[in-house]
Design a protein around this motif. Structure first.
Motif, PDB file in Angstrom:
ATOM      1  N   HIS A 212      -3.786  -3.659  -3.098  1.00 47.80           N
ATOM      2  CA  HIS A 212      -5.186  -4.352  -1.989  1.00 47.80           C
ATOM      3  C   HIS A 212      -6.233  -3.380  -2.311  1.00 47.80           C
ATOM      4  O   HIS A 212      -7.395  -3.666  -1.949  1.00 47.80           O
ATOM      5  CB  HIS A 212      -5.265  -4.167  -0.597  1.00 47.80           C
ATOM      6  N   PHE A 213      -6.017  -2.080  -2.514  1.00 48.64           N
ATOM      7  CA  PHE A 213      -7.343  -0.459  -2.374  1.00 48.64           C
ATOM      8  C   PHE A 213      -7.579   0.149  -3.785  1.00 48.64           C
ATOM      9  O   PHE A 213      -8.131   0.411  -3.595  1.00 48.64           O
ATOM     10  CB  PHE A 213      -6.421   0.334  -1.606  1.00 48.64           C
ATOM     11  N   THR A 214      -6.699  -0.375  -4.619  1.00 48.96           N
ATOM     12  CA  THR A 214      -6.845  -0.322  -6.453  1.00 48.96           C
ATOM     13  C   THR A 214      -6.705   0.791  -5.935  1.00 48.96           C
ATOM     14  O   THR A 214      -7.600   2.380  -6.330  1.00 48.96           O
ATOM     15  CB  THR A 214      -8.294  -0.229  -6.663  1.00 48.96           C
ATOM     16  N   ALA A 215      -5.161   1.446  -5.445  1.00 50.63           N
ATOM     17  CA  ALA A 215      -5.359   3.310  -5.132  1.00 50.63           C
ATOM     18  C   ALA A 215      -4.616   4.081  -5.807  1.00 50.63           C
ATOM     19  O   ALA A 215      -3.746   3.306  -6.837  1.00 50.63           O
ATOM     20  CB  ALA A 215      -4.890   3.103  -3.737  1.00 50.63           C
ATOM     21  N   GLY A 216      -4.793   5.079  -6.083  1.00 44.42           N
ATOM     22  CA  GLY A 216      -3.441   6.057  -6.480  1.00 44.42           C
ATOM     23  C   GLY A 216      -3.085   6.649  -5.376  1.00 44.42           C
ATOM     24  O   GLY A 216      -3.289   7.157  -4.240  1.00 44.42           O
ATOM     25  N   TRP A 217      -1.672   6.877  -5.604  1.00 44.16           N
ATOM     26  CA  TRP A 217      -0.892   8.200  -4.393  1.00 44.16           C
ATOM     27  C   TRP A 217       0.251   8.532  -5.355  1.00 44.16           C
ATOM     28  O   TRP A 217       0.749   8.544  -5.818  1.00 44.16           O
ATOM     29  CB  TRP A 217      -0.885   6.997  -3.163  1.00 44.16           C
ATOM     30  N   HIS A 218       1.137   9.653  -4.437  1.00 43.76           N
ATOM     31  CA  HIS A 218       2.129  10.349  -5.278  1.00 43.76           C
ATOM     32  C   HIS A 218       1.944  11.305  -3.798  1.00 43.76           C
ATOM     33  O   HIS A 218       1.017  11.151  -3.969  1.00 43.76           O
ATOM     34  CB  HIS A 218       1.715  10.750  -6.494  1.00 43.76           C
ATOM     35  N   SER A 219       2.961  11.857  -4.490  1.00 41.31           N
ATOM     36  CA  SER A 219       3.529  13.141  -3.287  1.00 41.31           C
ATOM     37  C   SER A 219       3.105  14.368  -3.653  1.00 41.31           C
ATOM     38  O   SER A 219       3.311  14.892  -5.354  1.00 41.31           O
ATOM     39  CB  SER A 219       5.218  13.241  -3.143  1.00 41.31           C
ATOM     40  N   VAL A 220       2.669  14.997  -3.268  1.00 41.44           N
ATOM     41  CA  VAL A 220       2.271  16.115  -4.343  1.00 41.44           C
ATOM     42  C   VAL A 220       3.338  17.398  -3.304  1.00 41.44           C
ATOM     43  O   VAL A 220       3.173  18.214  -1.796  1.00 41.44           O
ATOM     44  CB  VAL A 220       1.137  16.966  -3.289  1.00 41.44           C
ATOM     45  N   PRO A 221       3.611  18.824  -4.349  1.00 40.98           N
ATOM     46  CA  PRO A 221       3.813  20.339  -4.698  1.00 40.98           C
ATOM     47  C   PRO A 221       3.605  20.590  -2.740  1.00 40.98           C
ATOM     48  O   PRO A 221       2.206  21.020  -3.355  1.00 40.98           O
ATOM     49  CB  PRO A 221       4.684  20.675  -5.107  1.00 40.98           C
ATOM     50  N   ASN A 222       3.883  21.342  -2.410  1.00 42.01           N
ATOM     51  CA  ASN A 222       3.343  22.318  -1.720  1.00 42.01           C
ATOM     52  C   ASN A 222       4.858  23.156  -0.824  1.00 42.01           C
ATOM     53  O   ASN A 222       5.263  23.421  -0.945  1.00 42.01           O
ATOM     54  CB  ASN A 222       2.850  21.553  -0.014  1.00 42.01           C
ATOM     55  N   ASN A 223       3.802  24.626  -1.044  1.00 44.15           N
ATOM     56  CA  ASN A 223       5.331  25.911  -0.932  1.00 44.15           C
ATOM     57  C   ASN A 223       5.925  25.658   0.471  1.00 44.15           C
ATOM     58  O   ASN A 223       6.502  26.097   0.781  1.00 44.15           O
ATOM     59  CB  ASN A 223       4.031  27.389  -0.786  1.00 44.15           C
ATOM     60  N   ARG A 224       4.756  25.481   1.705  1.00 41.58           N
ATOM     61  CA  ARG A 224       5.047  24.568   2.926  1.00 41.58           C
ATOM     62  C   ARG A 224       6.090  24.031   3.179  1.00 41.58           C
ATOM     63  O   ARG A 224       7.125  23.436   4.263  1.00 41.58           O
ATOM     64  CB  ARG A 224       3.854  25.301   3.516  1.00 41.58           C
ATOM     65  N   GLU A 225       5.404  22.597   2.874  1.00 38.69           N
ATOM     66  CA  GLU A 225       6.097  21.281   2.695  1.00 38.69           C
ATOM     67  C   GLU A 225       5.326  20.231   2.045  1.00 38.69           C
ATOM     68  O   GLU A 225       4.228  20.577   1.652  1.00 38.69           O
ATOM     69  CB  GLU A 225       5.601  21.181   4.614  1.00 38.69           C
ATOM     70  N   PRO A 226       6.103  19.420   1.323  1.00 43.39           N
ATOM     71  CA  PRO A 226       5.427  18.651   0.623  1.00 43.39           C
ATOM     72  C   PRO A 226       4.466  17.774   1.454  1.00 43.39           C
ATOM     73  O   PRO A 226       4.710  17.097   2.601  1.00 43.39           O
ATOM     74  CB  PRO A 226       6.776  18.020   0.071  1.00 43.39           C
TER      75      PRO A 226
END
Length: 350
Positions: A212-226
């Motif tokens: 719908h939004f022609t979007a990109g998305w993903h999870s991002v690793p993070n030292n504290r919390e993804p």
């Protein structure tokens, strides 16, 4: 066995699950029928549950061979049935997802070997996963923890009374509970306000609305919390660098993140090869962008500046109502995109 420590509580990696899959499938070999007929039949039932995804009905098999890490394939099964040679690719996942075109590469490798008449690619996932597009596009059949527990029934586990089987069954019942909880959370976006959204709620929403939004998305690793990130829309504009007067092409766009249990809505600037070491250009963009935000009565705060190579945060929206439902969020996202496009179109390098 209920009060005993379970080895699979410690051996939680995909390699441990590979070993169990290979172990149980090995029991399908006719030479083990006399050793333990019940385990032999369970091995056959497990193999049939994989084949039925194709769908293929199993009859008598011979020349069964089970290999792990065969050309990097987690588990590869080959056998002869009704005069044809079958190959079953099992890509085993617990919580991770497919990557690096591995599904495509594994199929291509087995086809290149040209040793099998029929190929059955299985994506074996005991954890929960929303986006199955790549799995389906690559011709793999999704095999879930629910499929597995149709084979590993409590009645069979009790009758066979094998320690390995009993402990894995207990472990995988826990995986089913996690699967069910994730499924429930994923569907919350349809009925609950933002304040009730969880990780899997956002995953499902982002997946459903990416087109719908022609979007990109993903999870991002993070030292504290993804965290989860969803980016979309916007428009390009040009401006001269405040210090060097060099002409730059930049792009303002909308960004949504789910982090530490809350949704954060922002505008960011894609730098397109123009890294920023100080806040001078950011401040110039912000001062121009602020006028559009104020005009639209959008509460916001200027983002803290950090040196940036690819993208920098411009503003974060404030006072987003926790009572907003998904339809209200979609409307807000659409309006945000219109505003960024309007800004990019009208920006002047004054």
């Amino acid at each position: 066995m209920q009060n005993q420590p379970n080895i699979f509580s410690f051996a939680t990696s995909e390699l441990s699950q590979d070993a169990f899959i290979a172990w149980l499938l090995t029991w399908a070999d006719v030479k083990y029928k006399e050793v333990n007929n019940q385990l032999h039949q369970l091995g056959l039932d497990f193999l049939q549950s994989l084949l039925v995804k194709h769908p293929i009905g199993s009859t008598e098999i011979s020349n069964l061979e089970i290999k792990t890490q065969f050309h990097k394939i987690d588990v590869f099964v080959s056998f002869i049935m009704d005069g044809k040679t079958y190959g079953v690719i099992i890509e085993d996942k617990v919580h991770t997802i497919d990557h690096s075109n591995q599904l495509e590469r594994y199929k291509a490798k087995i086809k290149e070997l040209n040793n099998h008449d029929v190929l059955v690619p299985i994506y074996f996932k005991t954890g929960y996963q929303v986006n199955l597009t790549r799995i389906e596009d690559n011709g793999y059949y999704h095999y879930t923890v629910k499929d597995l527990l149709q084979v590993l029934t409590q009645t069979k586990i009790t009758q066979i009374n094998n320690d390995v089987l009993t402990q894995y069954h207990s472990y995988v019942l826990g995986k089913e509970e996690e699967f069910d909880n994730a499924e429930t959370d994923a569907n919350l976006y349809l009925t609950e306000p933002l304040s009730k959204w969880k990780w899997w709620t956002c995953v499902r929403f982002f997946h459903e609305y990416k087109e719908h939004f022609t979007a990109g998305w993903h999870s991002v690793p993070n030292n504290r919390e993804p965290l989860l990130a969803f980016w979309y829309g916007g428009g390009k504009f040009t401006m001269n660098d405040v210090e060097s007067d060099k002409k730059m092409t930049l792009e303002v766009y909308s960004d949504i993140q789910f982090s530490r249990g809350r949704i954060i809505i922002s505008y960011r600037v894609s730098l397109h090869g123009n890294p920023q070491k100080n806040n001078k250009n950011r401040n110039k963009i912000y001062n121009a962008f602020k006028q559009y935000l104020d005009e639209a009565n959008i509460s916001h705060k200027k983002a803290h500046f950090k040196s940036a190579k690819d993208t920098m945060k411009l503003v974060e929206l404030t006072n987003i109502s926790d009572t907003l439902n998904y339809e209200g969020l979609v409307s807000l996202m659409e309006n945000n995109d219109l505003l960024s496009k309007k800004f990019a179109k009208n920006f002047t390098n004054a």
